[in-house]
Write an enzyme that holds these catalytic residues in place. Structure first.
Site, mmCIF file in Angstrom:
data_model
loop_
_atom_site.group_PDB
_atom_site.id
_atom_site.type_symbol
_atom_site.label_atom_id
_atom_site.label_comp_id
_atom_site.label_asym_id
_atom_site.label_seq_id
_atom_site.Cartn_x
_atom_site.Cartn_y
_atom_site.Cartn_z
ATOM 1 N N ARG A 239 21.682 24.607 40.861
ATOM 2 C CA ARG A 239 21.095 24.681 39.526
ATOM 3 C C ARG A 239 22.239 24.874 38.542
ATOM 4 N NH1 ARG A 239 16.949 22.802 40.695
ATOM 5 N NH2 ARG A 239 14.852 23.605 40.495
ATOM 6 N N GLU A 268 21.216 21.607 30.935
ATOM 7 C CA GLU A 268 20.862 20.187 31.086
ATOM 8 C C GLU A 268 19.531 19.873 30.394
ATOM 9 O OE1 GLU A 268 20.824 20.276 35.486
ATOM 10 O OE2 GLU A 268 18.667 19.838 35.373
ATOM 11 N N HIS A 286 20.725 15.177 37.851
ATOM 12 C CA HIS A 286 19.752 15.981 38.599
ATOM 13 C C HIS A 286 18.805 15.082 39.401
ATOM 14 C CE1 HIS A 286 17.600 20.135 38.630
ATOM 15 N NE2 HIS A 286 17.413 19.496 39.769
HETATM 16 C C1 DGY Z 1 13.966 20.997 42.917
HETATM 17 O O1 DGY Z 1 12.983 20.591 43.540
HETATM 18 O O2 DGY Z 1 14.173 22.184 42.700
HETATM 19 C C2 DGY Z 1 14.900 19.948 42.416
HETATM 20 O O3 DGY Z 1 16.075 20.497 41.933
HETATM 21 C C3 DGY Z 1 14.216 19.133 41.351
HETATM 22 O O4 DGY Z 1 13.958 19.952 40.250
#
Ligand code: DGY
Length: 331
Positions: A239, A268, A286
């Site tokens: 993240r 982001e 992402h």
């Molecule tokens: C998740 O599933 O956490 C991925 O990063 C997509 O947001």
């Protein structure tokens, strides 16, 4: 009258249809990113909401949406949802683990390889028309096979990456996790638990897969980057905020580490402007879980949870991947 639910972002038509069989459904076909006030407005009278990893479900929203009983996310990460606040209001929360593990691990490994072998940087060079001759060290990167893979966060996805590295590429695997894995898993993954700083020191290729929380904010910053080998690469598929992007951009610019691969960013979809300037970084928007079959599976799992939480469907009353299932028990 059937219960009403909101699907906060555009999803696959068959997913909408599954919900329409049971509920009155409001969708977001233009796929707008609604400001919080708009999300609250649309949630009035709704019993459930289908969210992604982007919508903020906090105490303010919960207080303003008293009819809400279920928040079901198609993401595995749920740092956008205040779980204790939902539990306090007896709002069921679910995420979407497992279905994306292998796809996300494929991507993490691919990003690490692209970073080590300078694939984006060399492609941009070629596209700019600068390739005029062969040279002995042109875009020479580092090897992945046989190198040391460092994994920060050895959950399901971290383990799937370690398996690829150890069994597919003969890598030595070192990892840091709050809890050490069982010996049998360590043996199968040929992985060794180390203190975080030692993982940073030993890794040729560091892959970060920890969930975001206040405790993991800037888990890798200036001090941690200083421990890494000058030849090392860093890949972040966790993240934004787990890595201090400004510190990373400086380290890349000054070649204190060799390169980075980033799929997630602080703030982001904004990206730190200095990361856009340095050549030795591979940047993706992402998309680690973004294969079509996996995105479908994630969305369908969110639907399974939403149906069950609102008392219907095959898992009625037992959402398969609830994070706070106790809220459905009688008080
Ligand atoms: C998740 O599933 O956490 C991925 O990063 C997509 O947001």
């Amino acid at each position: 009258m059937s219960q009403a639910v909101l699907i906060a972002r555009r999803v696959f038509p068959e997913v909408v249809e599954r919900l329409r069989e049971h509920f009155t459904v409001e969708t977001n076909e233009p796929d707008e990113v609604w400001p919080q006030a708009e999300l609250i407005r649309r949630l009035q009278g709704k019993a459930g909401v289908f969210v992604t990893g982007s919508e903020l479900i906090d105490a303010t929203l919960l207080a303003a949406c008293p009819d809400l009983k279920a928040v079901c996310s198609m993401a595995v990460g749920y740092n956008n949802i205040d779980l204790p606040a939902c539990t306090a209001r007896r709002v069921l929360v679910s995420n979407a683990p497992d279905v994306l593990t292998e796809t996300t691990a494929d991507f993490g490994f691919a990003l690490m390889m692209a970073t080590a072998r300078r694939i984006s940087e060399s492609e941009h060079f070629l596209r700019r028309g600068e390739w005029t001759k062969w040279s002995v060290d042109m875009f020479a990167g580092s090897d992945v096979h046989g190198a040391t893979l460092g994994v920060l966060g050895m959950g399901r996805i971290g383990q799937a990456i370690a398996r690829r590295g150890a069994l597919g590429f003969g890598m030595k695997v070192v990892y840091h996790n709050r809890t050490k894995l069982d010996d049998s898993i360590e043996v199968a993954l040929r992985a060794r638990w180390l203190a975080k700083d030692d993982v940073l020191r030993e890794a040729d290729h560091l892959v970060i897969v920890v969930p975001y929380s206040a405790a993991s904010h800037h888990l890798v910053g200036e001090a941690e980057l200083a421990l890494m080998k000058q030849t090392a690469t860093l890949t972040n598929i966790a993240r934004g905020g787990v890595v201090d992007d400004a510190a990373l951009a400086r380290a890349l610019r000054e070649r204190r580490i060799a390169a980075a691969g980033l799929d997630v960013f602080e703030g982001e979809p904004g990206v730190h402007p200095e990361l856009l300037q340095v050549p030795n970084v591979v940047l993706t928007p992402h998309i680690a879980s973004a294969s079509l079959p996996t995105r479908r599976a994630m969305a369908n799992l969110a639907v399974d949870n939403l149906l069950a939480a609102l008392g219907t469907g095959p898992h009625k009353g037992k959402p398969p991947t609830a994070l706070n299932p106790a809220v459905l028990s009688p008080t």
